[in-house]
Design a protein around this motif. Sequence first.
Motif, mmCIF file in Angstrom:
data_model
loop_
_atom_site.group_PDB
_atom_site.id
_atom_site.type_symbol
_atom_site.label_atom_id
_atom_site.label_comp_id
_atom_site.label_asym_id
_atom_site.label_seq_id
_atom_site.Cartn_x
_atom_site.Cartn_y
_atom_site.Cartn_z
ATOM 1 N N UNK A 128 0.817 -1.216 0.000
ATOM 2 C CA UNK A 128 0.000 0.000 0.000
ATOM 3 C C UNK A 128 0.855 1.272 0.000
ATOM 4 N N UNK A 129 1.697 1.418 -1.009
ATOM 5 C CA UNK A 129 2.546 2.583 -1.242
ATOM 6 C C UNK A 129 3.683 2.729 -0.230
ATOM 7 N N UNK A 130 3.869 1.771 0.642
ATOM 8 C CA UNK A 130 4.937 1.816 1.630
ATOM 9 C C UNK A 130 6.008 0.814 1.212
ATOM 10 N N UNK A 131 7.257 1.284 1.073
ATOM 11 C CA UNK A 131 8.366 0.401 0.718
ATOM 12 C C UNK A 131 8.824 -0.340 1.970
ATOM 13 N N UNK A 144 12.003 -3.016 8.091
ATOM 14 C CA UNK A 144 11.794 -1.582 8.126
ATOM 15 C C UNK A 144 10.960 -1.146 6.949
ATOM 16 N N UNK A 145 10.540 0.114 6.989
ATOM 17 C CA UNK A 145 9.790 0.665 5.875
ATOM 18 C C UNK A 145 10.156 2.120 5.704
ATOM 19 N N UNK A 152 1.994 7.884 6.252
ATOM 20 C CA UNK A 152 1.116 8.819 6.957
ATOM 21 C C UNK A 152 -0.159 9.092 6.160
ATOM 22 N N UNK A 153 -0.006 9.261 4.865
ATOM 23 C CA UNK A 153 -1.160 9.535 4.006
ATOM 24 C C UNK A 153 -2.084 8.321 3.973
ATOM 25 N N UNK A 154 -1.511 7.137 3.810
ATOM 26 C CA UNK A 154 -2.319 5.910 3.790
ATOM 27 C C UNK A 154 -3.039 5.744 5.129
ATOM 28 N N UNK A 159 -7.963 6.025 8.384
ATOM 29 C CA UNK A 159 -8.641 6.542 9.586
ATOM 30 C C UNK A 159 -9.875 7.351 9.203
ATOM 31 N N UNK A 160 -9.729 8.264 8.267
ATOM 32 C CA UNK A 160 -10.851 9.118 7.868
ATOM 33 C C UNK A 160 -11.969 8.293 7.245
#
Length: 183
Positions: A128-131, A144-145, A152-154, A159-160
Amino acid sequence: MSDSPRTLDTSRRSLRERWRMSVYLARFDWHLEGFLQIKERKTAISSLRKELLADPRDIGVKLHALGPPAALAARRAREGTLRPLWSIGIIAAGVVLFVYWGLLLSFAAGMLAAVKNSGIAEAHATYLFVDVSASSSADGISIGWTSQGAWLIVSAVIIIGAFLVGARLWRLASSMPRKGTSA
């Protein structure tokens, strides 16, 4: 010590009875959240508490006679538009975020297991866009990522989104008066 019925009646109640009544009232409050504003909810809960304390029957009999808290809340609520459920939205957002982070950590742990079993030193993948990276060497293991803020955006989107669905925020739009209609 006052001679109010609540003080006298509460002091004679067992811990189990007080617990059952408190749980019932909390559930009743939770269900009323979709119908009434906080001031009205507190008034309804206070009056129900007084009714329960004034009734000489066993607490189990009284609660059974009242029925499920959701049904009682629907009967006590005024006819009208449903309101957003803020507390459920917060709980939904927390649960979904917890699941997301659990899946991210599981993904990283799975990568680490694959790296250790395959004999390669390091692996990289995207979740989900996180390496996500995992490495294994004679000195130790690591996961690690990195994402330049994408995590943070994901997380914020998750959350929203969960909050909006859990709180049923669209109820606000349906309760607003529309242009050209009379109230």
